[in-house]
Design an enzyme around this catalytic site. Sequence first.
Site, PDB file in Angstrom:
ATOM      1  N   ILE A  13     -13.598 -37.981  25.549  1.00 23.96           N
ATOM      2  CA  ILE A  13     -12.468 -38.204  24.649  1.00 23.96           C
ATOM      3  C   ILE A  13     -11.496 -39.240  25.195  1.00 23.96           C
ATOM      4  O   ILE A  13     -10.951 -40.046  24.458  1.00 23.96           O
ATOM      5  CB  ILE A  13     -11.749 -36.855  24.404  1.00 23.96           C
ATOM      6  CG1 ILE A  13     -12.660 -35.936  23.586  1.00 23.96           C
ATOM      7  CG2 ILE A  13     -10.429 -37.066  23.699  1.00 23.96           C
ATOM      8  CD1 ILE A  13     -12.209 -34.500  23.549  1.00 23.96           C
ATOM      9  N   ASP A  51      -5.793 -38.744  42.341  1.00 22.35           N
ATOM     10  CA  ASP A  51      -6.250 -37.350  42.390  1.00 22.35           C
ATOM     11  C   ASP A  51      -5.122 -36.507  41.794  1.00 22.35           C
ATOM     12  O   ASP A  51      -4.052 -36.379  42.390  1.00 22.35           O
ATOM     13  CB  ASP A  51      -6.514 -36.967  43.857  1.00 22.35           C
ATOM     14  CG  ASP A  51      -6.923 -35.511  44.014  1.00 22.35           C
ATOM     15  OD1 ASP A  51      -6.868 -34.754  43.020  1.00 22.35           O
ATOM     16  OD2 ASP A  51      -7.283 -35.124  45.138  1.00 22.35           O
ATOM     17  N   ASN A  79      -5.436 -35.657  29.578  1.00 24.70           N
ATOM     18  CA  ASN A  79      -6.756 -35.409  28.976  1.00 24.70           C
ATOM     19  C   ASN A  79      -7.746 -34.808  29.970  1.00 24.70           C
ATOM     20  O   ASN A  79      -8.648 -34.060  29.578  1.00 24.70           O
ATOM     21  CB  ASN A  79      -7.303 -36.735  28.422  1.00 24.70           C
ATOM     22  CG  ASN A  79      -8.769 -36.650  28.051  1.00 24.70           C
ATOM     23  OD1 ASN A  79      -9.132 -36.008  27.069  1.00 24.70           O
ATOM     24  ND2 ASN A  79      -9.638 -37.261  28.856  1.00 24.70           N
ATOM     25  N   SER A 131      -7.257 -27.096  23.735  1.00 26.02           N
ATOM     26  CA  SER A 131      -8.560 -26.650  23.219  1.00 26.02           C
ATOM     27  C   SER A 131      -8.364 -25.450  22.306  1.00 26.02           C
ATOM     28  O   SER A 131      -7.421 -24.662  22.487  1.00 26.02           O
ATOM     29  CB  SER A 131      -9.445 -26.240  24.398  1.00 26.02           C
ATOM     30  OG  SER A 131     -10.576 -25.540  23.930  1.00 26.02           O
ATOM     31  N   TYR A 150     -10.811 -21.177  31.975  1.00 25.39           N
ATOM     32  CA  TYR A 150     -10.564 -22.368  31.141  1.00 25.39           C
ATOM     33  C   TYR A 150      -9.548 -22.031  30.045  1.00 25.39           C
ATOM     34  O   TYR A 150      -8.578 -22.759  29.826  1.00 25.39           O
ATOM     35  CB  TYR A 150     -11.887 -22.826  30.540  1.00 25.39           C
ATOM     36  CG  TYR A 150     -11.797 -24.013  29.608  1.00 25.39           C
ATOM     37  CD1 TYR A 150     -11.532 -25.291  30.102  1.00 25.39           C
ATOM     38  CD2 TYR A 150     -12.015 -23.867  28.239  1.00 25.39           C
ATOM     39  CE1 TYR A 150     -11.486 -26.383  29.251  1.00 25.39           C
ATOM     40  CE2 TYR A 150     -11.972 -24.955  27.389  1.00 25.39           C
ATOM     41  CZ  TYR A 150     -11.705 -26.213  27.892  1.00 25.39           C
ATOM     42  OH  TYR A 150     -11.650 -27.295  27.043  1.00 25.39           O
ATOM     43  N   LYS A 154      -5.746 -23.597  29.382  1.00 23.41           N
ATOM     44  CA  LYS A 154      -5.315 -24.296  28.161  1.00 23.41           C
ATOM     45  C   LYS A 154      -4.127 -23.578  27.518  1.00 23.41           C
ATOM     46  O   LYS A 154      -3.156 -24.221  27.112  1.00 23.41           O
ATOM     47  CB  LYS A 154      -6.486 -24.408  27.171  1.00 23.41           C
ATOM     48  CG  LYS A 154      -7.631 -25.295  27.655  1.00 23.41           C
ATOM     49  CD  LYS A 154      -7.190 -26.741  27.826  1.00 23.41           C
ATOM     50  CE  LYS A 154      -8.361 -27.673  28.120  1.00 23.41           C
ATOM     51  NZ  LYS A 154      -7.943 -29.069  28.353  1.00 23.41           N
ATOM     52  N   VAL A 183     -16.059 -31.793  19.989  1.00 24.24           N
ATOM     53  CA  VAL A 183     -16.349 -33.230  20.072  1.00 24.24           C
ATOM     54  C   VAL A 183     -17.599 -33.503  20.906  1.00 24.24           C
ATOM     55  O   VAL A 183     -17.791 -32.904  21.977  1.00 24.24           O
ATOM     56  CB  VAL A 183     -15.145 -33.983  20.694  1.00 24.24           C
ATOM     57  CG1 VAL A 183     -15.312 -35.481  20.486  1.00 24.24           C
ATOM     58  CG2 VAL A 183     -13.831 -33.514  20.100  1.00 24.24           C
ATOM     59  N   THR A 185     -19.076 -34.938  23.379  1.00 24.68           N
ATOM     60  CA  THR A 185     -18.939 -35.613  24.667  1.00 24.68           C
ATOM     61  C   THR A 185     -19.974 -35.045  25.643  1.00 24.68           C
ATOM     62  O   THR A 185     -20.711 -34.110  25.304  1.00 24.68           O
ATOM     63  CB  THR A 185     -17.535 -35.351  25.240  1.00 24.68           C
ATOM     64  OG1 THR A 185     -17.398 -33.938  25.422  1.00 24.68           O
ATOM     65  CG2 THR A 185     -16.442 -35.843  24.320  1.00 24.68           C
TER      66      THR A 185
HETATM   67  N1  LIG Z   1     -15.462 -31.945  23.865  1.00 23.75           N
HETATM   68  C1  LIG Z   1     -14.918 -30.915  23.230  1.00 23.75           C
HETATM   69  O1  LIG Z   1     -15.501 -30.359  22.281  1.00 23.75           O
HETATM   70  C2  LIG Z   1     -13.571 -30.390  23.647  1.00 23.75           C
HETATM   71  C3  LIG Z   1     -13.063 -29.299  22.943  1.00 23.75           C
HETATM   72  C4  LIG Z   1     -11.811 -28.807  23.290  1.00 23.75           C
HETATM   73  C5  LIG Z   1     -11.096 -29.412  24.309  1.00 23.75           C
HETATM   74  N2  LIG Z   1     -11.605 -30.468  25.002  1.00 23.75           N
HETATM   75  C6  LIG Z   1     -10.776 -31.051  26.065  1.00 23.75           C
HETATM   76  O2  LIG Z   1     -10.771 -32.461  25.951  1.00 23.75           O
HETATM   77  C7  LIG Z   1     -10.590 -33.056  27.236  1.00 23.75           C
HETATM   78  C8  LIG Z   1     -11.666 -34.095  27.460  1.00 23.75           C
HETATM   79  O3  LIG Z   1     -12.929 -33.412  27.445  1.00 23.75           O
HETATM   80  P1  LIG Z   1     -14.323 -34.147  27.195  1.00 23.75           P
HETATM   81  O4  LIG Z   1     -15.080 -33.340  26.227  1.00 23.75           O
HETATM   82  O5  LIG Z   1     -14.106 -35.619  26.973  1.00 23.75           O
HETATM   83  O6  LIG Z   1     -14.991 -33.901  28.621  1.00 23.75           O
HETATM   84  P2  LIG Z   1     -15.876 -34.826  29.568  1.00 23.75           P
HETATM   85  O7  LIG Z   1     -16.780 -35.721  28.791  1.00 23.75           O
HETATM   86  O8  LIG Z   1     -16.452 -33.888  30.566  1.00 23.75           O
HETATM   87  O9  LIG Z   1     -14.773 -35.730  30.272  1.00 23.75           O
HETATM   88  C9  LIG Z   1     -13.792 -35.087  31.034  1.00 23.75           C
HETATM   89  C10 LIG Z   1     -12.938 -36.127  31.730  1.00 23.75           C
HETATM   90  O10 LIG Z   1     -11.967 -35.422  32.546  1.00 23.75           O
HETATM   91  C11 LIG Z   1     -12.145 -35.824  33.907  1.00 23.75           C
HETATM   92  N3  LIG Z   1     -11.859 -34.688  34.771  1.00 23.75           N
HETATM   93  C12 LIG Z   1     -12.356 -33.417  34.670  1.00 23.75           C
HETATM   94  N4  LIG Z   1     -11.841 -32.637  35.637  1.00 23.75           N
HETATM   95  C13 LIG Z   1     -11.006 -33.439  36.373  1.00 23.75           C
HETATM   96  C14 LIG Z   1     -10.187 -33.237  37.499  1.00 23.75           C
HETATM   97  N5  LIG Z   1     -10.090 -32.033  38.099  1.00 23.75           N
HETATM   98  N6  LIG Z   1      -9.494 -34.295  37.997  1.00 23.75           N
HETATM   99  C15 LIG Z   1      -9.577 -35.505  37.393  1.00 23.75           C
HETATM  100  N7  LIG Z   1     -10.325 -35.772  36.317  1.00 23.75           N
HETATM  101  C16 LIG Z   1     -11.030 -34.744  35.820  1.00 23.75           C
HETATM  102  C17 LIG Z   1     -13.593 -36.289  34.005  1.00 23.75           C
HETATM  103  O11 LIG Z   1     -13.715 -37.165  35.108  1.00 23.75           O
HETATM  104  P3  LIG Z   1     -15.140 -37.395  35.865  1.00 23.75           P
HETATM  105  O12 LIG Z   1     -15.890 -38.411  35.067  1.00 23.75           O
HETATM  106  O13 LIG Z   1     -14.708 -37.886  37.194  1.00 23.75           O
HETATM  107  O14 LIG Z   1     -15.830 -36.069  35.900  1.00 23.75           O
HETATM  108  C18 LIG Z   1     -13.760 -36.999  32.667  1.00 23.75           C
HETATM  109  O15 LIG Z   1     -13.174 -38.287  32.688  1.00 23.75           O
HETATM  110  C19 LIG Z   1     -10.642 -31.913  28.252  1.00 23.75           C
HETATM  111  O16 LIG Z   1      -9.332 -31.557  28.630  1.00 23.75           O
HETATM  112  C20 LIG Z   1     -11.304 -30.781  27.466  1.00 23.75           C
HETATM  113  O17 LIG Z   1     -10.909 -29.508  27.936  1.00 23.75           O
HETATM  114  C21 LIG Z   1     -12.834 -30.972  24.690  1.00 23.75           C
END
Ligand SMILES: NC(=O)c1ccc[n+]([C@@H]2O[C@H](COP(=O)([O-])OP(=O)(O)OC[C@H]3O[C@@H](n4cnc5c(N)ncnc54)[C@H](OP(=O)(O)O)[C@@H]3O)[C@@H](O)[C@H]2O)c1
Length: 251
Positions: A13, A51, A79, A131, A150, A154, A183, A185
Amino acid sequence: MVSWAITGATRGIGSVDPKNQVFALIRSRGTAGPLEKLAAKRKNIHIVVTDISDPRKLDQATAEVSKVTAGSLDVLILNAGSAGPDTNALPPIKIDCSQIKNNLISNIYVIHSFLDLVRNGKEKKIIFISSQSGDVEVTRISGLPTMLGYSISKAGMNMVTTKFGIELAQDGIKTLSMSPGWVNTDAAQAVTGDPEIRKFMLSAFHKIDPSVNGPIPVDESVTAMLQVIQNLTEANSGKFLTHHGNDDEWF
Ligand SMILES: NC(=O)c1ccc[n+]([C@@H]2O[C@H](COP(=O)([O-])OP(=O)(O)OC[C@H]3O[C@@H](n4cnc5c(N)ncnc54)[C@H](OP(=O)(O)O)[C@@H]3O)[C@@H](O)[C@H]2O)c1
């Protein structure tokens, strides 16, 4: 020119590029291939390695951003976050507290570090990507007992966002927690890649919305969220909204 800083911008995202000045705060270049390619083509994207669990390193990141923006930031987007795929299926008794440290405490550090810059910004917005898992009613109706760490992270951050919104209203700062939808991802694919788990998730989500048939594309979620961010005013500051800008369309 509006300036944005986004944590967790390597992929998913956070990777879609809003126009204007963008600071992509990442923890490692290891997963940032697509972001690096984009940044090589666009002078308005700045990659900052930091970090978020380390306030000292965050202050260095803030100083780096400040040098480019002359001490201001318009929109801060929290994010970065992970549900921890290994712990997805654990029952509440097996809570993984590392999610609380990674997704909640670290985000408070990010807000602290960037607050002065946001105060000096024109837009003055702090957005937390939350979320559906952080919503009590969604959890109750979908009947999913898993991912407690998790969900707490949130739900807790939703409250943090509201509290900061109240505190910072006097400075003209607006805050918002927003669910991005379901989403498509890397994180979602790690779960839905298994047809059995996909079926299980769909049957839980159908209790909330019978029309949901899978994750939506990243672009669709981000376009909707940018609209909600644009519509953020003092009047709705501190709320927890869906990517549709309301409190009941979760998908
Ligand atoms: N996808 C969904 O359906 C969904 C639904 C509800 C909420 N969300 C929320 O949307 C946000 C983005 O999720 P996404 O689906 O895009 O996930 P993703 O594809 O796994 O990407 C997560 C991003 O967050 C970074 N990250 C994770 N833990 C971290 C940490 N401890 N320190 C620094 N960076 C960290 C990752 O970096 P690295 O590349 O270094 O791992 C990556 O850039 C999250 O907060 C997630 O909880 C997503």
